[in-house]
Write a protein that holds these residues in place. Structure first.
Motif, PDB file in Angstrom:
ATOM      1  N   GLU A   2       0.275  -1.246   0.015  1.00  0.00           N
ATOM      2  CA  GLU A   2      -0.036   0.381   0.517  1.00  0.00           C
ATOM      3  C   GLU A   2       1.171   1.191   0.131  1.00  0.00           C
ATOM      4  OE1 GLU A   2      -2.978   0.244  -0.347  1.00  0.00           O
ATOM      5  OE2 GLU A   2      -3.906  -1.862   0.008  1.00  0.00           O
ATOM      6  N   THR A  50     -18.329   6.289   0.064  1.00  0.00           N
ATOM      7  CA  THR A  50     -17.990   7.244  -1.739  1.00  0.00           C
ATOM      8  C   THR A  50     -17.996   9.066  -1.508  1.00  0.00           C
ATOM      9  OG1 THR A  50     -18.918   5.613  -2.859  1.00  0.00           O
ATOM     10  CG2 THR A  50     -18.158   7.878  -3.469  1.00  0.00           C
ATOM     11  N   LEU A  69      -7.694   6.741   0.418  1.00  0.00           N
ATOM     12  CA  LEU A  69      -6.829   5.365  -0.115  1.00  0.00           C
ATOM     13  C   LEU A  69      -6.918   4.730   1.248  1.00  0.00           C
ATOM     14  CD1 LEU A  69      -5.786   4.055  -2.918  1.00  0.00           C
ATOM     15  CD2 LEU A  69      -3.306   5.565  -2.161  1.00  0.00           C
ATOM     16  N   GLY A  72     -10.039   3.549   2.426  1.00  0.00           N
ATOM     17  CA  GLY A  72     -10.286   2.139   1.874  1.00  0.00           C
ATOM     18  C   GLY A  72     -11.752   2.408   1.482  1.00  0.00           C
ATOM     19  N   CYS A  74     -13.791   5.223  -1.380  1.00  0.00           N
ATOM     20  CA  CYS A  74     -13.728   5.235  -2.642  1.00  0.00           C
ATOM     21  C   CYS A  74     -13.951   6.643  -2.553  1.00  0.00           C
ATOM     22  CB  CYS A  74     -15.114   4.841  -4.008  1.00  0.00           C
ATOM     23  SG  CYS A  74     -15.322   5.127  -5.814  1.00  0.00           S
ATOM     24  N   ARG A 144     -11.361   2.112  -5.355  1.00  0.00           N
ATOM     25  CA  ARG A 144     -10.689   3.465  -4.542  1.00  0.00           C
ATOM     26  C   ARG A 144     -10.318   4.241  -5.254  1.00  0.00           C
ATOM     27  NH1 ARG A 144     -11.703   0.513  -1.825  1.00  0.00           N
ATOM     28  NH2 ARG A 144     -10.760  -1.119   0.297  1.00  0.00           N
ATOM     29  N   LYS A 145     -10.518   4.393  -6.296  1.00  0.00           N
ATOM     30  CA  LYS A 145     -10.611   5.497  -7.545  1.00  0.00           C
ATOM     31  C   LYS A 145     -11.614   5.726  -8.221  1.00  0.00           C
ATOM     32  CE  LYS A 145      -7.962   9.005  -6.537  1.00  0.00           C
ATOM     33  NZ  LYS A 145      -6.318   8.547  -7.141  1.00  0.00           N
ATOM     34  N   GLY A 162      -9.158   0.606  -8.811  1.00  0.00           N
ATOM     35  CA  GLY A 162      -8.509  -0.179  -7.216  1.00  0.00           C
ATOM     36  C   GLY A 162      -7.199   0.017  -7.415  1.00  0.00           C
ATOM     37  N   TRP A 163      -6.380   0.272  -5.878  1.00  0.00           N
ATOM     38  CA  TRP A 163      -4.951   0.042  -5.399  1.00  0.00           C
ATOM     39  C   TRP A 163      -4.123  -1.340  -6.477  1.00  0.00           C
ATOM     40  CZ3 TRP A 163      -1.633   3.651  -5.010  1.00  0.00           C
ATOM     41  CH2 TRP A 163      -0.330   2.983  -4.997  1.00  0.00           C
TER      42      TRP A 163
END
Length: 490
Positions: A2, A50, A69, A72, A74, A144-145, A162-163
């Protein structure tokens, strides 16, 4: 690993090394790690999944992004160049349960939002928290984004990352660009643009370098499409930047500023340019000034960068070799196909099927593995003489002329091509006509511009004629000028 873990590693090794810098302030890696933990705890405590943000560039943007991030959540960045309709669409589709902003009064009026639930101070800056009635189940787990493409047609699509999609890109970029703790990356574009977010902030912090995050006006970016080239050039030198990310427009501004007599940034060692087609002659001018700039290629659906030229492997005219985390092949019709971490999918649509994703770009791989792009598949048109023509190529040649700020080429099923031209400030019709004539000298007959129309004003994201990354929304321009274009062929 991470990103917060990497930041903690740097904090343990060199706690006072500068992680973020901005006019009037800095924060070291130990301080940043602690601030991310504090903000992440606050976000978790608010019980949302979110979060949308609409902020100007600065440390608050970066810290909130990193905290979301780590928590956890979004994150849904709302670009400053989005229209009212695009913002409403993004908020509704994402199911965002809150919005953090530094312009609550303006957004409440534009979007009919509720009253802010108090002020939240981040990096010394008071921000407004606005609760929203979003659906917490709208975005799948693990995203995550949620970055909304400003695309060339239609409503923006929500690209889910996602990451696990972003981390391989960050790792590849850090290696390809040779980023070290001594590097100083200057942010020149809105952080809501995925490329700057990942290739700029994340890659710098992954590597223990310094990310410099001034407000956009301090680096010459005014509004969504105006550029003070002198301010940008001087900022690169003033902040002792070793790296930056350019669009073709901002690179052209830097080149012209240095050609006119401003000093070349002394510490600068690596500039990446992309987001839209880069004219080869622009790269030649940059090389003549000994500017170390390298063309790359990427898409939101690939978490930004896919290919990149580097000092050790540079082929001007190409977008570079694929980064280690992706594989490329060319379909029978010339479309670039990409395999790798990719993305979860578009929000509200079926996930991508199969290993290979069709990029929508036409290109070729040379024998050494460098990717050469020829244009967007949907933009290529065929003249009445049967010639296939990618308009981006011609538009790039036109905009290298000082008298032409922007251009859009049309000629589908026509015997010759016409262009809608935005003249540069102070350029009259005679200057534009002379510029087109010079550009035609560098083009084959089927690609030359025979007639042109002066645009009523610049192509901008605000009027729907330009994407946030600088690509012309060709259908919007054609629709607006359709009658004038038709008259040219009568």
């Amino acid at each position: 690993m991470e990103l917060i873990e990497r930041i903690r590693l740097h904090a343990a090794r060199s706690p006072d090394s500068t992680a973020l810098e901005w006019p009037g302030g800095t924060i070291g890696y130990a301080g940043l790690a602690a601030e991310i933990e504090r903000l992440a705890a606050e976000l978790r405590g608010r019980g949302i999944s979110t979060l949308a943000i609409s902020l100007g560039n600065g440390p608050a943007w970066a810290m909130l992004d990193l905290a979301a991030l780590h928590a956890g959540l979004c994150l849904v960045p709302l670009p400053p160049f989005f229209s009212e309709g695009q913002m409403r669409h993004a908020l509704k589709l994402s199911g965002a349960q809150a919005l953090v902003t530094d312009q609550a009064v303006v957004l409440r009026e534009r979007l009919d939002l509720p009253e802010p639930m108090g002020s939240w101070r981040v990096a010394g800056r008071p921000l407004s928290w606005i609760d929203l009635p979003g659906d917490p189940q709208a975005v799948p787990a693990g995203v995550r984004k949620l970055t909304f493409t400003s695309g060339t047609t239609g409503e923006p699509k929500g690209v889910m990352l996602g990451w696990n999609h972003m981390e391989p890109v960050v790792r590849s970029l850090a290696d390809a660009a040779g980023v070290t703790p001594s590097d100083r990356h200057l942010v020149l574009t809105p952080l809501s643009v995925l490329l700057e977010n990942i290739a700029g902030i994340y890659t710098a912090l992954w590597s223990g370098a310094t990310a410099i995050v001034p407000g956009c006006p301090e680096v010459g970016l005014i509004g969504s499409s105006r550029l003070d080239t002198a301010a940008m050039t001087l900022a690169l030198d003033r902040f002792r930047a070793t790296s930056a990310i350019f669009s073709p427009q901002t690179l052209q501004g830097l080149v012209e500023a240095i050609e006119s007599g401003l000093p070349r940034p002394a510490a600068f060692r690596f500039g990446a340019v992309g987001g839209a087609p880069v004219p080869p002659r622009l790269l030649e001018r940059a090389a003549a000034l000994e500017l170390p700039v390298y063309e790359g290629y990427g898409l939101s659906e690939c978490a930004s960068v896919v290919c990149l030229n580097t000092p050790g492997h540079n082929r001007p005219g190409s977008t570079g070799r694929p980064l280690p985390h992706v594989r490329l092949r060319i379909a029978a019709d010339g479309e670039v196909l990409i395999a790798g971490p990719g993305f979860t999918g578009y929000l509200g649509e079926e996930p991508p099927a199969g290993e290979w994703w069709a990029s929508g770009d036409i290109g070729r791989l040379d024998p050494d593995g460098f990717l050469h792009l020829e244009g967007r598949r949907r933009n290529v048109f065929i003249t009445t003489f049967g010639r296939n023509l990618a308009p981006e190529w011609v538009e790039g040649e036109l905009t290298l002329e000082p008298a032409i700020a922007q251009a859009a080429l049309f000629g589908e099923g026509r015997p010759w091509n016409t262009a809608v031209v935005v003249p540069a400030p102070g350029a009259d019709a005679t200057a534009v006509a002379a510029a087109i004539a010079r550009s035609n000298l560098n083009l084959p007959d089927y690609a030359q511009v025979s007639r042109w129309i002066a645009a009523e004003g610049p192509f901008t994201p605000a009027n729907g004629q330009l994407t946030g990354t600088g690509r012309v929304r060709r259908a919007a321009v054609q629709g607006h000028y359709q009658q004038q274009i038709e008259r040219l062929y009568q």
